[in-house]
Design a protein around this motif. Structure first.
Motif, short mmCIF file in Angstrom:
data_model
loop_
_atom_site.label_atom_id
_atom_site.label_comp_id
_atom_site.label_asym_id
_atom_site.label_seq_id
_atom_site.Cartn_x
_atom_site.Cartn_y
_atom_site.Cartn_z
N VAL A 197 0.85 -1.10 0.07
CA VAL A 197 -0.05 0.04 0.05
C VAL A 197 0.89 1.30 0.03
CG1 VAL A 197 -1.56 1.17 1.45
CG2 VAL A 197 -1.77 -1.24 1.13
N ARG A 198 1.88 1.20 0.90
CA ARG A 198 2.89 2.40 0.76
C ARG A 198 3.21 2.65 -0.58
NH1 ARG A 198 8.22 2.58 1.43
NH2 ARG A 198 8.38 0.55 2.07
N HIS A 199 3.81 1.60 -1.29
CA HIS A 199 4.48 1.92 -2.66
C HIS A 199 3.55 2.40 -3.53
CE1 HIS A 199 7.84 -1.43 -1.45
NE2 HIS A 199 8.10 -0.18 -1.14
N ALA A 200 2.14 1.84 -3.33
CA ALA A 200 1.31 2.31 -4.29
C ALA A 200 1.00 3.81 -4.21
CB ALA A 200 -0.07 1.39 -4.02
N GLY A 201 0.89 4.14 -2.87
CA GLY A 201 0.68 5.36 -2.34
C GLY A 201 1.67 6.48 -2.93
N GLU A 202 2.78 5.88 -2.88
CA GLU A 202 3.83 6.97 -3.56
C GLU A 202 3.58 7.28 -5.20
OE1 GLU A 202 7.30 5.38 -0.42
OE2 GLU A 202 7.22 4.50 -2.44
N ALA A 203 3.30 6.13 -5.71
CA ALA A 203 3.16 6.26 -7.02
C ALA A 203 1.98 7.13 -7.45
CB ALA A 203 2.88 4.85 -7.97
N LEU A 204 0.76 6.85 -6.76
CA LEU A 204 -0.60 7.61 -6.83
C LEU A 204 -0.20 8.86 -6.34
CD1 LEU A 204 -3.48 7.60 -7.13
CD2 LEU A 204 -3.78 7.01 -4.83
N GLY A 205 0.72 9.58 -5.39
CA GLY A 205 0.97 10.73 -5.03
C GLY A 205 1.85 11.46 -6.18
N VAL A 206 2.49 10.83 -6.96
CA VAL A 206 3.25 11.45 -8.10
C VAL A 206 2.21 11.76 -9.15
CG1 VAL A 206 4.95 11.28 -9.94
CG2 VAL A 206 5.47 10.28 -7.53
N GLY A 207 1.39 10.95 -9.32
CA GLY A 207 0.19 11.26 -10.36
C GLY A 207 -0.79 12.42 -9.99
N ILE A 208 -1.05 12.41 -8.76
CA ILE A 208 -2.23 13.27 -7.98
C ILE A 208 -1.23 14.71 -8.22
CG2 ILE A 208 -3.23 14.16 -6.00
CD1 ILE A 208 -3.95 11.13 -5.38
N ALA A 209 0.01 14.67 -7.71
CA ALA A 209 0.63 16.02 -7.84
C ALA A 209 0.70 16.61 -9.22
CB ALA A 209 2.02 15.88 -7.23
N THR A 210 0.77 15.66 -10.10
CA THR A 210 0.61 16.01 -11.59
C THR A 210 -0.47 16.81 -11.98
OG1 THR A 210 2.38 14.56 -12.35
CG2 THR A 210 1.04 15.47 -14.12
N LEU A 211 -1.70 16.28 -11.69
CA LEU A 211 -3.04 16.66 -11.69
C LEU A 211 -3.10 18.04 -11.14
CD1 LEU A 211 -5.69 13.89 -11.77
CD2 LEU A 211 -4.68 15.21 -13.56
N THR A 212 -2.61 18.27 -9.83
CA THR A 212 -2.73 19.30 -9.01
C THR A 212 -2.05 20.36 -9.65
OG1 THR A 212 -2.88 17.93 -6.98
CG2 THR A 212 -2.62 20.21 -6.74
N ASN A 213 -0.71 20.14 -10.23
CA ASN A 213 -0.19 21.13 -10.89
C ASN A 213 -0.97 21.63 -11.96
OD1 ASN A 213 1.96 21.05 -8.98
ND2 ASN A 213 3.22 19.72 -9.96
N LEU A 214 -1.67 20.80 -12.72
CA LEU A 214 -2.27 21.11 -14.15
C LEU A 214 -3.54 22.01 -13.77
CD1 LEU A 214 -1.79 18.01 -16.06
CD2 LEU A 214 -0.94 20.19 -16.76
N PHE A 215 -4.15 21.58 -12.57
CA PHE A 215 -5.63 22.12 -12.38
C PHE A 215 -5.85 23.12 -11.31
CE2 PHE A 215 -6.56 18.44 -14.92
CZ PHE A 215 -7.23 18.97 -16.30
N ASP A 216 -4.79 23.06 -10.41
CA ASP A 216 -4.71 24.04 -9.24
C ASP A 216 -6.03 24.11 -8.37
OD1 ASP A 216 -3.64 26.10 -7.63
OD2 ASP A 216 -4.48 27.60 -8.65
N VAL A 217 -6.30 22.70 -8.08
CA VAL A 217 -7.48 22.57 -7.18
C VAL A 217 -7.05 22.42 -5.69
CG1 VAL A 217 -8.91 21.42 -9.15
CG2 VAL A 217 -7.33 20.25 -7.49
N PRO A 218 -7.92 23.03 -4.90
CA PRO A 218 -7.62 22.93 -3.46
C PRO A 218 -7.86 21.73 -2.79
CG PRO A 218 -9.67 24.00 -3.71
CD PRO A 218 -9.24 23.79 -5.09
N THR A 219 -8.64 20.76 -3.15
CA THR A 219 -9.04 19.45 -2.70
C THR A 219 -8.81 18.16 -3.69
OG1 THR A 219 -10.56 20.63 -1.23
CG2 THR A 219 -10.87 18.42 -1.53
N VAL A 220 -8.26 17.23 -2.98
CA VAL A 220 -8.23 16.01 -3.81
C VAL A 220 -8.93 14.94 -2.83
CG1 VAL A 220 -6.87 14.00 -4.64
CG2 VAL A 220 -6.00 16.29 -4.84
N VAL A 221 -10.09 14.20 -3.51
CA VAL A 221 -10.73 13.24 -2.85
C VAL A 221 -10.52 11.84 -3.21
CG1 VAL A 221 -13.18 12.46 -2.28
CG2 VAL A 221 -12.76 14.98 -2.80
N LEU A 222 -10.16 11.04 -2.22
CA LEU A 222 -9.80 9.67 -2.62
C LEU A 222 -11.17 8.90 -2.43
CD1 LEU A 222 -6.15 8.95 -1.06
CD2 LEU A 222 -6.88 9.57 -3.38
N GLY A 223 -11.59 8.22 -3.54
CA GLY A 223 -12.76 7.26 -3.41
C GLY A 223 -12.45 5.82 -3.70
#
Length: 379
Positions: free
Chosen positions: A290-316
């Protein structure tokens, strides 16, 4: 536009206003008049066909303080419902939703659908829908799939290749006898956080996972789909240029490191509930997976956040279930990679809707249309 057409549009606009107010909460004619700016006489004229059609019900009069007794209007408990259905790689799910946003019934059935035909999948979806709808009038159905959708047809679904090109919406509509709206599962999961209540503000990214990973991007209170409907394909954002081959034909995609099937395989588990038990017991293999998956997911989410500049990320979805064990790894990558992190902290939260966000959004797509386009209620 003729006078008759103009009056009809005004009436439909007033109906929409009243219905939206009732989605917020029940109310008497006087209360609704105060909240909508319409007169009591107009409210009464609008309410009559809704009462006669079994869409609204008037509760017994109650005395609240001085004045005449109040008779609240609300959506009829036996009124029409919408159904949402999700076809995913590892499960089918359905949910029925009333016009007031209340969940009536829901089901989630594990199933490996990677090689299933469209006919087989729709047979199973119809059986589940009939289980949860019962005798109540059906407004329509929303159908969710982890792929790119155009005009009611799946045009790309790397993890469900046998459904590509199939007219799923039309086929299901013929079986059910109602309108069916087909959309991407990540978009519908995001919609569930907008309608009928805003659960994450007006600007956020909702990330959900099964085998694939999707992101519903919400900007200004609307789901952003892109020109061709491809927006939000987080699972196929490349995080390692010469990485693991992906079903999409590329390499190093996020889902090859953070998809649920990858997490389960690395943890030595077959099901999500088994993985949860292992994590609760502190199993090192599960924790590392789970930790390794979280690290990979975090890299992808950071990319989205840099592109769209949203204040909230919801994990569903599965990520909401694993949130407590994913959070630190995802947060660490976001903190080091989101460029605006020093000026504005991006919230990372778990969806309160968990595994049922997709089907709730699919059903909500239908109820929102019915409220915003009242003519559908009288069709």
């Amino acid at each position: 536009m003729t006078t008759v057409d103009h009056l009809r549009q005004v009436r439909l606009g007033n109906l929409r206003t009243v219905l939206l107010a009732l989605v917020d909460r029940p109310g008497s004619r006087a209360d609704l008049a105060a909240r909508t700016g319409l007169t009591k006489a107009t409210l009464s004229n609008l309410a009559e066909p809704l009462l006669a059609g079994g869409i609204l019900v008037e509760e017994p009069a109650t005395l609240a303080g001085m004045g005449r007794p109040s008779k609240p209007l609300r959506f009829h408990p036996d009124g029409p419902v919408a159904v949402g259905a999700e076809i995913n790689v590892s499960h089918l799910a359905v949910e029925t939703l009333g016009l007031d946003g209340e969940t009536l019934e829901r089901r989630l059935v594990p199933a490996d659908l990677r090689k299933a035909s469209a006919r087989d999948v729709l047979d199973r979806v119809c059986a589940l829908i009939r289980e949860v709808t019962g005798p109540r009038p059906l407004l329509g159905a929303g159908l969710a799939i982890p792929g790119v959708v155009h005009d009611g047809v799946v045009v790309r679904a790397p993890n469900l290749p046998r459904l590509v090109g199939e007219p799923l919406a039309l086929d299901l509509s013929r079986r059910l006898g109602v309108e069916v709206a087909l959309d991407n599962e990540a978009n519908l999961a995001a919609l569930a956080h907008l309608w009928p209540r805003h659960l994450a503000g007006e600007d956020f990214v909702h990330v959900t996972a099964d085998v694939g990973i999707g992101a519903g991007v919400v900007l200004g209170g609307e789901v952003y789909r892109g020109v061709s409907g491809f927006a939000g394909e987080l699972g196929h954002v490349v995080i390692e240029r010469d990485g693991i081959p992906c079903t999409c034909g590329s390499r190093g995609c996020v889902e090859r490191y953070a998809g649920l099937d990858v997490i389960l395989r690395e943890a030595g588990r077959r099901r999500l509930d088994s993985l949860r038990r292992a994590l609760s017991a502190g199993d090192s293999k599960a924790v590392d997976a789970v930790r390794h998956a979280g690290e990979a997911l975090g890299v992808g989410i950071a990319t989205l956040t840099n592109l769209f500049d949203v204040p909230t990320v919801v994990l569903g979805g599965s990520y909401a279930v694993l949130y407590d064990h994913l959070h630190d790894a995802v947060r660490s990558e976001m903190d080091s990679r989101v460029l605006a992190g020093g000026e504005r902290h991006t919230r990372l939260v778990a969806s309160p809707l968990g595994e049922f966000a997709v089907v709730r959004g699919a059903a909500g797509l239908i109820t929102r249309r019915a409220v915003q386009q009242p003519e559908r209620l009288f069709a």
